[in-house]
Enzyme design. Sequence first.
Site, PDB file in Angstrom:
ATOM      1  N   ALA A 178     -36.025  23.454  23.156  1.00 29.43           N
ATOM      2  CA  ALA A 178     -34.606  23.777  23.351  1.00 29.43           C
ATOM      3  C   ALA A 178     -33.808  23.369  22.117  1.00 29.43           C
ATOM      4  O   ALA A 178     -34.173  22.424  21.410  1.00 29.43           O
ATOM      5  CB  ALA A 178     -34.078  23.045  24.571  1.00 29.43           C
ATOM      6  N   GLY A 222     -39.913  22.763  25.052  1.00 25.33           N
ATOM      7  CA  GLY A 222     -39.884  24.148  25.519  1.00 25.33           C
ATOM      8  C   GLY A 222     -40.834  25.052  24.749  1.00 25.33           C
ATOM      9  O   GLY A 222     -41.280  26.081  25.280  1.00 25.33           O
ATOM     10  N   GLU A 236     -43.910  24.638  26.603  1.00 28.97           N
ATOM     11  CA  GLU A 236     -43.708  25.230  27.940  1.00 28.97           C
ATOM     12  C   GLU A 236     -43.804  26.750  27.892  1.00 28.97           C
ATOM     13  O   GLU A 236     -44.355  27.377  28.796  1.00 28.97           O
ATOM     14  CB  GLU A 236     -42.338  24.796  28.495  1.00 28.97           C
ATOM     15  CG  GLU A 236     -42.302  23.318  28.842  1.00 28.97           C
ATOM     16  CD  GLU A 236     -40.952  22.890  29.382  1.00 28.97           C
ATOM     17  OE1 GLU A 236     -39.960  22.973  28.625  1.00 28.97           O
ATOM     18  OE2 GLU A 236     -40.879  22.498  30.551  1.00 28.97           O
ATOM     19  N   GLU A 285     -40.092  15.238  26.094  1.00 29.98           N
ATOM     20  CA  GLU A 285     -38.777  15.141  26.745  1.00 29.98           C
ATOM     21  C   GLU A 285     -38.434  13.741  27.254  1.00 29.98           C
ATOM     22  O   GLU A 285     -37.276  13.315  27.163  1.00 29.98           O
ATOM     23  CB  GLU A 285     -38.667  16.144  27.907  1.00 29.98           C
ATOM     24  CG  GLU A 285     -38.453  17.584  27.456  1.00 29.98           C
ATOM     25  CD  GLU A 285     -39.742  18.345  27.185  1.00 29.98           C
ATOM     26  OE1 GLU A 285     -40.807  17.702  27.071  1.00 29.98           O
ATOM     27  OE2 GLU A 285     -39.684  19.577  27.106  1.00 29.98           O
TER      28      GLU A 285
HETATM   29  N1  COA Z   1     -33.088  21.663  18.277  1.00 28.17           N
HETATM   30  C1  COA Z   1     -32.202  21.844  17.277  1.00 28.17           C
HETATM   31  N2  COA Z   1     -32.511  21.669  15.984  1.00 28.17           N
HETATM   32  C2  COA Z   1     -33.772  21.319  15.698  1.00 28.17           C
HETATM   33  C3  COA Z   1     -34.747  21.135  16.673  1.00 28.17           C
HETATM   34  C4  COA Z   1     -34.366  21.322  18.026  1.00 28.17           C
HETATM   35  N3  COA Z   1     -35.220  21.182  19.044  1.00 28.17           N
HETATM   36  N4  COA Z   1     -35.911  20.785  16.076  1.00 28.17           N
HETATM   37  C5  COA Z   1     -35.667  20.772  14.760  1.00 28.17           C
HETATM   38  N5  COA Z   1     -34.373  21.090  14.530  1.00 28.17           N
HETATM   39  C6  COA Z   1     -33.660  21.170  13.240  1.00 28.17           C
HETATM   40  C7  COA Z   1     -33.552  19.823  12.569  1.00 28.17           C
HETATM   41  O1  COA Z   1     -32.457  19.086  13.095  1.00 28.17           O
HETATM   42  C8  COA Z   1     -33.353  20.224  11.144  1.00 28.17           C
HETATM   43  O2  COA Z   1     -32.010  20.634  10.959  1.00 28.17           O
HETATM   44  P1  COA Z   1     -31.192  20.211   9.611  1.00 28.17           P
HETATM   45  O3  COA Z   1     -31.857  21.029   8.525  1.00 28.17           O
HETATM   46  O4  COA Z   1     -29.799  20.645   9.902  1.00 28.17           O
HETATM   47  O5  COA Z   1     -31.380  18.743   9.436  1.00 28.17           O
HETATM   48  C9  COA Z   1     -34.225  21.481  11.026  1.00 28.17           C
HETATM   49  O6  COA Z   1     -34.430  21.940  12.347  1.00 28.17           O
HETATM   50  C10 COA Z   1     -35.564  21.181  10.417  1.00 28.17           C
HETATM   51  O7  COA Z   1     -36.145  20.125  11.131  1.00 28.17           O
HETATM   52  P2  COA Z   1     -37.235  19.173  10.486  1.00 28.17           P
HETATM   53  O8  COA Z   1     -37.543  18.107  11.470  1.00 28.17           O
HETATM   54  O9  COA Z   1     -36.804  18.754   9.128  1.00 28.17           O
HETATM   55  O10 COA Z   1     -38.449  20.212  10.331  1.00 28.17           O
HETATM   56  P3  COA Z   1     -39.997  19.913  10.190  1.00 28.17           P
HETATM   57  O11 COA Z   1     -40.606  21.214   9.833  1.00 28.17           O
HETATM   58  O12 COA Z   1     -40.247  18.736   9.328  1.00 28.17           O
HETATM   59  O13 COA Z   1     -40.490  19.479  11.677  1.00 28.17           O
HETATM   60  C11 COA Z   1     -40.589  19.734  14.062  1.00 28.17           C
HETATM   61  C12 COA Z   1     -40.503  20.449  12.709  1.00 28.17           C
HETATM   62  C13 COA Z   1     -40.519  20.814  15.128  1.00 28.17           C
HETATM   63  C14 COA Z   1     -41.959  19.006  14.168  1.00 28.17           C
HETATM   64  C15 COA Z   1     -39.461  18.695  14.211  1.00 28.17           C
HETATM   65  O14 COA Z   1     -38.245  19.322  13.830  1.00 28.17           O
HETATM   66  C16 COA Z   1     -39.282  18.154  15.598  1.00 28.17           C
HETATM   67  O15 COA Z   1     -40.036  17.276  16.025  1.00 28.17           O
HETATM   68  N6  COA Z   1     -38.247  18.644  16.313  1.00 28.17           N
HETATM   69  C17 COA Z   1     -37.893  18.133  17.622  1.00 28.17           C
HETATM   70  C18 COA Z   1     -38.770  18.742  18.683  1.00 28.17           C
HETATM   71  C19 COA Z   1     -38.408  18.206  20.058  1.00 28.17           C
HETATM   72  O16 COA Z   1     -38.267  17.029  20.287  1.00 28.17           O
HETATM   73  N7  COA Z   1     -38.277  19.128  20.989  1.00 28.17           N
HETATM   74  C20 COA Z   1     -37.989  18.793  22.368  1.00 28.17           C
HETATM   75  C21 COA Z   1     -36.820  19.561  22.835  1.00 28.17           C
HETATM   76  S1  COA Z   1     -36.433  19.082  24.512  1.00 28.17           S
END
Ligand code: COA
Length: 297
Positions: A105, A150, A153, A173
Amino acid sequence: MSALKFVPRGSLVAYGAKIAPIRSACVVSRFFSVAVSHSEVTVEALKGEHDGIRVISLNRPSVRNAFSRKLLGEFSNAIDDVRADSDARVVILRSLVPGVFSAGADLKERLTMSQSDVGAFVNKLRETFSKFEALPQPTVAAIDGAALGGGLELALCADIRTVGKGARVGLPETKLAIIPGAGGTQRLSRLIGISRAKELIFTGRSLDANEAFRWGIANHAVEDGFLKSLELASEMLRSGPIALRAAKAAITTGTPLDLATGLKVEQLCYNEVIPTDDRMEALKAMSEKRPPLFKGR
Ligand code: COA
């Protein structure tokens, strides 16, 4: 309305103002495809030897394919397109964002939501993912990168999952003081067992590709999840299209029921294939020692 674009061999897929490279060009360059643009979501109809395969691609790189209301709406439209497409025999779901399937999400958008907005959004997410799960065609999710929250999911709604090198899957989550709300608590438990699902959800830990395979989340852990998905989808093209849908319906509907009722479901699904031309074509082809030519009727 979506724009149709013919995509020549080995080129880039252009849609709207954006241009996104198709990964795995070595394979993609072997056929023409027709892409239907949904801005952040593309539906491609593969051609040539892959005729009958539809590829739904997520492409929202700025937030790693995190699902906002907009992305969810576009994904929902893509599912409707594929459902209505009688020539679609197998569906692959993948990401065009390198290193990520989906980050789940959109937590930036979430910050702007009221409590009632959050409930409504999560309901919509759950409904839309269930709509993907309910597609009549076999579906394969190609996980090349992170599928978190998600993102996992959604992948759990596919019939089959492949994970590429570098993939990570998890439901983090509880670390965010929420729970998986788009089917994760239910589908993961049914797929890998209650105890293992509890471990993953309570710790929020993610698994790498080989672990995802060993834990039973992915059918295949390979170098490139999309290429493996394409290989599986191509193999399915050799099966009768109506038989594929009937087999999916029988397994999906019948398995949660008691065996006697499940067998009745199987009988109903079998009844769907008996009157088809394709069934007779398969019998004729076998006696004439040639490959069958299925028409989906
Ligand atoms: N929602 C909104 N923005 C998100 C996001 C999410 N779920 N996941 C990543 N982003 C954004 C980051 O905030 C960042 O934004 P910025 O450039 O403005 O700082 C951008 O995407 C890049 O994220 P980054 O973490 O630097 O990318 P990465 O390629 O190194 O890592 C992930 C990718 C997916 C592994 C990592 O972003 C992550 O762990 N995200 C969270 C996932 C999560 O907890 N999801 C559960 C949702 S309930």
